[in-house]
Design an enzyme around this catalytic site. Structure first.
Site, short mmCIF file in Angstrom:
data_model
loop_
_atom_site.label_atom_id
_atom_site.label_comp_id
_atom_site.label_asym_id
_atom_site.label_seq_id
_atom_site.Cartn_x
_atom_site.Cartn_y
_atom_site.Cartn_z
N CYS A 49 5.16 12.89 -7.44
CA CYS A 49 4.34 13.79 -8.24
C CYS A 49 3.06 13.06 -8.65
CB CYS A 49 5.13 14.21 -9.48
SG CYS A 49 4.13 15.21 -10.61
N HIS B 53 0.81 -1.22 0.00
CA HIS B 53 0.00 0.00 0.00
C HIS B 53 0.84 1.28 0.00
CE1 HIS B 53 -3.57 -2.48 1.82
NE2 HIS B 53 -3.35 -2.73 0.56
ZN LIG Z 1 5.94 15.85 -11.99
#
Ligand SMILES: [Zn+2]
Length: 249
Positions: free
Chosen positions: A132, A124
């Site tokens: 990002c 998990h």
């Molecule tokens: Zn990025």
């Protein structure tokens, strides 16, 4: 139950001494013994008004990234305040004794690595890692900002915790490694997990169907209990160190 009262069947001791391939799956119960509250239990104060999926889903992040970022910042602080327990350290000992050992965890707190385990499959994700949301670039450092969510240095996308949210798939490489380990092990330990969160719960059954001995350590019975070869009800932080002592002490 006090650990001194645990009776380990002699055949389990023999089995553990002779095994070359062991898998351990751990869940929230192991972290709770370190004093870390579960996701739901941690939702106190201003967080209590949200459903878990309102704090842990891609839709929630798209709607209000700052709210989600702040929740995870808060969770990260809670994780920093806890330490691995005797159960975590027993698993480090087991890793040293077994030629092929895999630790599969549903926990995102990183306590197994902190304890010293090398082979950790994180189903998990890990709350300490940030990536990002757009280009998947990982980052170790970011500038915290009261007003807004930090952004990716590469593409300016929003940063998010590297954890699996509701509605998201598990990281493929980690899941494949977990399935492979479960299907080929001699002994499978299911520790501190309710056995209801899929696909993790199916790993123990996969091991059982391939002929592995299944050992369950949990506070209460689970759907796995009837299939398990050895069942110990109690704290992993008491049972595992005792077992390690009996087998290799
Ligand atoms: Zn990025």
């Amino acid at each position: 139950m006090h650990a001194d009262s645990v009776n380990f069947p002699p055949e389990l001791i023999t089995l553990l001494r002779g095994t070359s391939k062991l898998v351990a799956l751990t869940g929230a119960g192991v972290s709770q013994e370190s004093g870390l509250r579960t996701f739901r239990d941690a939702q106190t104060g201003l967080w209590a008004q949200y459903k878990p999926e309102e704090l842990a889903s891609p839709e929630a992040f798209a709607r209000d990234p700052k709210l989600i970022w702040d929740w995870y910042a808060w969770r990260r602080e809670a994780v920093k305040a806890v330490r691995p327990n005797a159960g975590h350290y027993a698993l480090v000992e087991i890793e040293k004794k077994i030629p092929e050992f895999s630790l599969i965890t549903q926990n995102v707190d990183g306590l197994h690595r902190m304890a010293g385990n090398q082979q950790v499959i994180e189903l998990h994700g890990n709350i300490q890692r940030v990536r990002c949301a757009d280009c998947y670039t990982f980052t170790e450092t970011w500038e915290d900002d009261i007003e807004s969510v930090p952004r990716c240095r590469k593409c300016n996308g929003l940063l998010r915790p590297d954890v699996v949210w509701f509605g998201e798939s598990l990281p493929r490489d980690q899941l494949e490694a977990a399935v492979e380990a479960a299907r080929t092990c001699d002994i499978f330990f299911s520790i501190g997990t309710s056995g209801v969160v899929q696909p993790a719960a199916s790993l123990a059954f996969a091991a059982h169907n391939r002929g592995a001995a299944v050992v369950e350590i949990n506070a209460e019975p689970t759907p796995l209990t009837p299939k398990a070869d050895y069942v110990f009800h109690g704290k992993s932080g008491e049972i595992l160190p005792e077992l390690v002592k009996m087998v290799w002490g």
